[in-house]
Design a protein around this motif. Structure first.
Motif, PDB file in Angstrom:
ATOM      1  N   GLY A  88     -13.886-103.168  30.781  1.00 38.23           N
ATOM      2  CA  GLY A  88     -13.470-101.802  29.985  1.00 38.23           C
ATOM      3  C   GLY A  88     -13.487-100.878  31.254  1.00 38.23           C
ATOM      4  N   ARG A  89     -14.325-100.891  32.250  1.00 37.99           N
ATOM      5  CA  ARG A  89     -14.035-100.014  33.532  1.00 37.99           C
ATOM      6  C   ARG A  89     -12.716-100.378  34.325  1.00 37.99           C
ATOM      7  NH1 ARG A  89     -19.149-100.642  36.739  1.00 37.99           N
ATOM      8  NH2 ARG A  89     -19.976-100.138  34.574  1.00 37.99           N
ATOM      9  N   HIS A 130     -18.480-104.073  29.260  1.00 37.12           N
ATOM     10  CA  HIS A 130     -18.158-102.711  29.751  1.00 37.12           C
ATOM     11  C   HIS A 130     -17.382-102.928  31.151  1.00 37.12           C
ATOM     12  CE1 HIS A 130     -21.962-103.983  31.756  1.00 37.12           C
ATOM     13  NE2 HIS A 130     -21.671-103.216  32.688  1.00 37.12           N
ATOM     14  N   ARG A 131     -17.713-104.036  31.866  1.00 36.19           N
ATOM     15  CA  ARG A 131     -16.982-104.374  33.294  1.00 36.19           C
ATOM     16  C   ARG A 131     -15.424-104.250  33.097  1.00 36.19           C
ATOM     17  NH1 ARG A 131     -20.886-108.405  36.310  1.00 36.19           N
ATOM     18  NH2 ARG A 131     -22.861-107.037  36.398  1.00 36.19           N
ATOM     19  N   ARG A 134     -12.432 -97.480  24.608  1.00 33.81           N
ATOM     20  CA  ARG A 134     -13.716 -97.755  24.122  1.00 33.81           C
ATOM     21  C   ARG A 134     -13.775 -98.984  23.491  1.00 33.81           C
ATOM     22  NH1 ARG A 134     -13.757 -92.062  23.883  1.00 33.81           N
ATOM     23  NH2 ARG A 134     -12.797 -92.083  21.558  1.00 33.81           N
ATOM     24  N   ALA A 184     -13.550-101.820  25.664  1.00 30.78           N
ATOM     25  CA  ALA A 184     -14.710-102.372  26.271  1.00 30.78           C
ATOM     26  C   ALA A 184     -15.739-102.896  25.411  1.00 30.78           C
ATOM     27  CB  ALA A 184     -15.402-100.908  26.848  1.00 30.78           C
ATOM     28  N   SER A 185     -15.620-102.606  24.077  1.00 25.21           N
ATOM     29  CA  SER A 185     -16.438-103.088  23.251  1.00 25.21           C
ATOM     30  C   SER A 185     -16.192-104.573  22.929  1.00 25.21           C
ATOM     31  CB  SER A 185     -16.420-102.483  21.810  1.00 25.21           C
ATOM     32  OG  SER A 185     -17.304-103.208  20.796  1.00 25.21           O
TER      33      SER A 185
END
Length: 171
Positions: free
Chosen positions: A113-114, A110-111, A102, A105-106
């Motif tokens: 992070g995925r 988010h991409r 998390r 991703a922050s």
């Protein structure tokens, strides 16, 4: 990093990108500190950037792609190193792994992070007191061997291709 045999452009102008030179210094320091594990983590960082959801160019799409991706890859490799140290020492619980993902991703979006979630699935958590806990970060599953001349695509553990699928990527 440019091994192109294309003689149309004799050099790559770096005047617009001093941040690339700093990233290369940080990459070299990471590899010098961690050895083969550092090379594997940098390759994995390029792999994270090559994930289809990220939308970054793959290595081999142009001569300058590695230079453009290097600053991001080195930042990601450093973040991955912190998680790998804890994982190999048996100090990364599933909850902490989720928290790390998390935070990443922050920081990176988010991409990425995925993509890091897919990468971390390749690096299973080790139980506390595992054999790696008593030594510095080293190669461990899924990485078993890192040769001096292996390409990024051969070094990374990510299941997707890091390299562009083109016949003559550099011209």
């Amino acid at each position: 990093m440019d091994n192109s045999r294309d003689d149309r452009d004799l050099f790559i102008d770096l005047s617009r990108g001093p941040h690339v030179l700093e990233a290369e210094r940080r990459r070299a320091e990471l590899v010098r500190t961690l050895g083969p594990a550092g090379r594997a983590l940098v390759a994995d960082a390029f792999g994270v950037l090559a994930h289809p959801t990220v939308g970054a160019p793959r290595l081999g799409t142009s001569r300058t792609t590695p230079l453009g991706l290097l600053p991001s890859a080195v930042k990601i490799a450093h973040v991955m190193t912190s998680a790998e140290r804890r994982r190999l020492a048996g100090r990364l619980s599933p909850q902490e792994s989720g928290q790390w993902l998390r935070q990443a991703a922050s920081e990176f979006g988010h991409r990425v992070g995925r993509s890091l979630t897919s990468w971390s699935a390749q690096h299973p958590l080790w139980p506390p007191g595992s054999p790696a806990a008593a030594r510095p970060i080293s190669l461990a599953a899924p990485h078993q061997q890192v040769g001096g001349m292996q390409s990024v695509d051969e070094l990374t553990c990510v299941p997707w291709s890091v390299l562009a699928d083109v016949e003559r990527p550099y011209g």
